[in-house]
Write an enzyme that holds these catalytic residues in place. Structure first.
Site, mmCIF file in Angstrom:
data_model
loop_
_atom_site.group_PDB
_atom_site.id
_atom_site.type_symbol
_atom_site.label_atom_id
_atom_site.label_comp_id
_atom_site.label_asym_id
_atom_site.label_seq_id
_atom_site.Cartn_x
_atom_site.Cartn_y
_atom_site.Cartn_z
ATOM 1 N N LEU A 76 -9.824 -9.546 -3.040
ATOM 2 C CA LEU A 76 -9.191 -10.747 -3.583
ATOM 3 C C LEU A 76 -9.517 -11.921 -2.669
ATOM 4 O O LEU A 76 -9.299 -11.854 -1.458
ATOM 5 C CB LEU A 76 -7.679 -10.591 -3.679
ATOM 6 N N CYS B 6 -19.517 -7.034 3.351
ATOM 7 C CA CYS B 6 -19.439 -7.835 2.121
ATOM 8 C C CYS B 6 -18.481 -9.009 2.270
ATOM 9 O O CYS B 6 -18.558 -9.975 1.508
ATOM 10 C CB CYS B 6 -19.061 -6.963 0.923
ATOM 11 N N ASP C 290 0.825 -1.216 0.000
ATOM 12 C CA ASP C 290 0.000 0.000 0.000
ATOM 13 C C ASP C 290 0.855 1.261 0.000
ATOM 14 O O ASP C 290 0.419 2.304 0.487
ATOM 15 C CB ASP C 290 -0.931 0.035 1.223
#
Length: 315
Positions: free
Chosen positions: A151, A238, A127
């Site tokens: 992923l 999610c 990152d």
């Protein structure tokens, strides 16, 4: 010369849970997908996503020939509190700052690799650079980019941090991973703000994670604020509903990722009045330092304001 097998064995020896190799190649559909996403404004005000180097990794480092893609499992089995006055922090930030944990391992692997030959060069990122982590991880066979944009790996679900080492070595690439989301749409239907506007497309303007972490505005949009459901730092909805996570998540062996108690069930009324001094003490060596005190107060206050019941003192 060092082999691909030796590199993978060393990565696993250093504690990584997944490793794969991708070769630098020409532009492909991933670039088109990124360009389309940016054109629609789905990146909100995350201007760093527009960096053109993200679309062509050779502009980041012309000498790069291969990427060693790496994954580190961070899952722990604790669950979010459902108490009325408790906030929710995304699982990735429960423990020590992952940048610190991965960087130490990446440095060790990079130094080992460079010691295998005088001409070997490396650069590593977690990152910290304009690299499409998930795209490269899928190309390297670690997992596939799911409908919620995360992923997913076969062994750990999507509870993994991703990083990569760029090298000038021309390594033999692994086979890209195939998609295994099938007809499942649980992530799309479970998002309270409909941020997953279509399979594989997430609009940050609607995403709770974006707004609680990246949005620096004084107040949150009403549609976000009234649908926070207790989230004050990120959002795992999610991922929590994903069948791959429910079936294949494994508890990490990385001690640094064990949750700090105050991150499991933070009190909203305390966060709503968080001082700079308390913020500095509470989030030392934590990825949560990215969220500044005024954002914590804003996120907590928004939850309290839209709570279906008045907050109760649960001491």
């Amino acid at each position: 010369m060092v082999t691909e097998t030796q590199i993978k064995e060393k990565a696993l020896e250093l504690g990584f849970h997944g490793v794969g190799i991708a070769s630098v190649d020409s532009q492909d559909s991933a670039v088109s997908h990124l360009k389309s996403w940016l054109e629609r404004g789905y990146h909100a005000d995350m201007d760093w996503m527009t960096n053109p180097k993200r679309q062509d990794i050779t502009t980041l480092w012309p000498e790069v020939r291969s990427l060693i893609c790496l994954a580190l499992n961070y899952y722990t089995p604790q669950q979010h509190s459902q108490e009325q006055n408790h906030g929710k922090i995304s699982r990735y930030a429960w423990g020590r700052d992952y940048h610190k944990v991965l960087s130490k391992k990446l440095k060790a692997l990079s130094q080992w690799l460079e010691s295998q030959g005088e001409q070997i060069q490396t650069r590593y990122y977690v990152d910290t650079g304009p690299v499409q982590d998930k795209v490269w991880a899928q190309r390297a066979g670690i997992g596939w980019i799911a409908k919620n944009g995360n992923l997913i790996t076969r062994n750990y679900g999507s509870w993994v941090f991703l990083a990569e080492i760029l090298t000038n070595l021309p390594l033999e690439p692994d086979r890209p991973h195939s998609d295994h989301c099938g007809t499942c749409s649980r992530c799309l239907s479970s998002c309270p703000t409909q941020a997953i506007v279509s399979p594989y497309v997430v609009d940050a303007n609607r995403c709770i994670a974006y707004h609680t972490i990246e949005n620096r505005a004084v107040t949150l949009p009403t549609e976000i604020a009234k649908n926070l459901q207790g989230w004050v730092a990120g959002c795992d909805i999610c991922q929590d509903v994903c069948p791959w996570n429910q079936r294949f998540a494994q508890v990490t062996d990385v001690e640094d990722f064990q949750p700090r108690p105050e991150n499991l069930s933070p009190r909203l009324d305390e966060l709503a009045n968080l001082t700079i001094e308390e913020w500095d003490r509470r989030f030392i060596s934590s990825a949560l330092r990215r969220i500044k005190p005024q954002q914590w107060r804003r996120n907590a206050q928004a939850n309290l304001a839209h709570s279906p019941h008045p907050a109760q003192d649960d001491n």
